[in-house]
Design an enzyme around this catalytic site. Sequence first.
Site, PDB file in Angstrom:
ATOM      1  N   GLU A   1      -7.742  27.203  62.963  1.00  0.00           N
ATOM      2  CA  GLU A   1      -8.631  26.570  61.891  1.00  0.00           C
ATOM      3  C   GLU A   1      -9.996  27.421  61.615  1.00  0.00           C
ATOM      4  OE1 GLU A   1      -7.803  23.885  60.621  1.00  0.00           O
ATOM      5  OE2 GLU A   1      -6.363  23.365  61.906  1.00  0.00           O
TER       6      GLU A   1
ATOM      7  N   HIS B   1      -8.777  29.586  58.828  1.00  0.00           N
ATOM      8  CA  HIS B   1      -8.917  28.801  57.285  1.00  0.00           C
ATOM      9  C   HIS B   1     -10.665  29.091  57.148  1.00  0.00           C
ATOM     10  CE1 HIS B   1      -5.247  26.982  57.128  1.00  0.00           C
ATOM     11  NE2 HIS B   1      -5.296  26.052  57.829  1.00  0.00           N
TER      12      HIS B   1
END
Length: 655
Positions: A503, A506
């Site tokens: 994550e 991202h």
Amino acid sequence: MLCTRRLSGLGAGIAAVWPCRAGHCSLGAGSPTRRVSTSWSPVGAAFNVRPQGRRLDLFGERRVRGAGSEGLFGVPELSAPEGFRIAQEEALRKADSLVEQACSTPPGPQTVVIFDELSDALCRVADLADFVKIAHPEPAFREAAEEACRSIGTVVEKLNTNVDLYQSLQKLLADKTLMESLDAETRRVAELFMFDFEISGIHLDEEKRRRAVDLNVKILDLSSSFLMGTNFPNKIEKHLLPEHIHHNFSSDGHHVVIDGLHAEAPDDLVREAAYKIFLYPSAGQLKCLEQLLVSRDLLAKLVGYSTFSHRALQGTIAQTPETVMQFLEKLSNKLSERTVRDFEMMQRMKMKLNPQNSELMPWDPPYYSGVIRAERYNIEPSLYCPFFSLGACMEGLNILFNKLLGISLYAEQPVKGEVWYEDVRKLAVVHESEGLLGYIYCDFFQRADKPHQDCHFTIRGGRLKEDGDYQLPVVVLMLNLPRSSRNSPTLLTPGMMENLFHEMGHAMHSMLGRTRYQHVTGTRCPTDFAEVPSILMEYFSNDYRVVNQFARHYQTGQAWQLRFSHLVGYGAKYYSYLMSRAVASMVWKECFLKDPFNRAAGERYRREMLAHGGGKEPMLMVQGMLQKSPSIDDFVGALVSDLDLDFETFLMDSE
């Protein structure tokens, strides 16, 4: 016009197919000793401190002075649920003005700027509301955000079939001389806006355009309903379950609440109960999914595509469903024998541990594959989890980003009302020479009614404003980590740590996507490219040289489609994780395997891949990074070669 993309990073979705590479660093007996500091950096401390139900003033080095007022994400209107209506009305007024401006401005680069401002005005409310409707603990906020999403989504679909607006852009694209005078990013953004018109049915007659709008709005509503349904827990009366397993689940009066699969539970009965109850078919959810699929098919055919997947895959690395099927079939053929062997190993392990109930069942593979890995590589989680506190892992990310990209993470104290829950942390992302790049809000811990899903949300996209300043990106990372206890901070399993790194990949894509237009900033790019930076981070998280920088003891130094939320955001695109993993594998081996902290490779990675967002065709970015154009066979080969790596050989070669 508006293309909100929420990227969900479910590491488990890949781990179910690919063997985990966890264990690249051995922290048990026999591992080399090394001197580590037991003091935490401000970032490490911020994530290892236990919230006490009050605002914490320990964030240290950076603090926003005079910043914002008391509203979510510093938006003044959002201090109360009613603020969504105010923010929505303001956005719609601005949108009306920009539409009028776009239709009256002579064709030129300013046309693209106005279109992007229009997109930004709507996205800034819709993206924020898209997060709040899922994650906010207060129902009133969730309902207000849901209404804002629907209202703005309806406007967007109408704009995508607005003939006057379309013609203002079409005049620009029809003028070859003008188009050739534009820079590459501006040309691409103009073409992407035109693509939005085309896939929305701008070429249809008025009646069919209205049908297209109605279908799009229906799809938005069905998607939202289905997403919500994937997260609802199921309940069962307590007397229907053996009493000795009740403690594995939460309770609600006379009911046991099942909110997940409990795939790692060592008790076979717990896994079986969770699997059967959580995945028990919901008639409402099934009807919603069927209507969603029918509506997608009707829309695709209405606007001129043979299937929804042909519409969805335009502009991706794969481009067509035929290419996707070729990729998946080749990969499946390469892995079929290996899959059989893996299931045979799990069957033998279950026979060994549970000879009286040895048939391998659908709820067994995640658990028994983990047991096999632990036995083979001597990686018992209870031995190494204390070395991977959340604070240590955040410190590790800070070290990695600093060495690789010249970036540091600073914990900041949010003002009252800025965050939606007391344990949400705010990080400022700062470059050594460029200064502040943006903000990451970290909503990491489990709580009631929070979706059991690890996600990245864009709250505000970056763009170059007309006054020359850069609109800083703002994102949220949402995980479901266990809370700290009285005796220890939050301790991560390898899977949790891999998801955290995924994550954060991202987030860095969003922070470093320094595009002129927010329509293509960061993760606003084709799905099968958007997962590359996040999956590449998994390679870093599994490299012993990276882990060695921060791992230290916290004290001493099936029926499952109705629960599959990716059917919404990743419709016809779930192959993206595999294709992105193939690209990430090639980038890792080509650029970072020899030295994961290579700054020159890091800068090249930023320049060729991260910086462009969706402002450049994905395959061109891949070619720029790899200096070649990979084929389907190359993608398949990269994935298979990862599985062929022998663990001990890899470890010795790496040293």
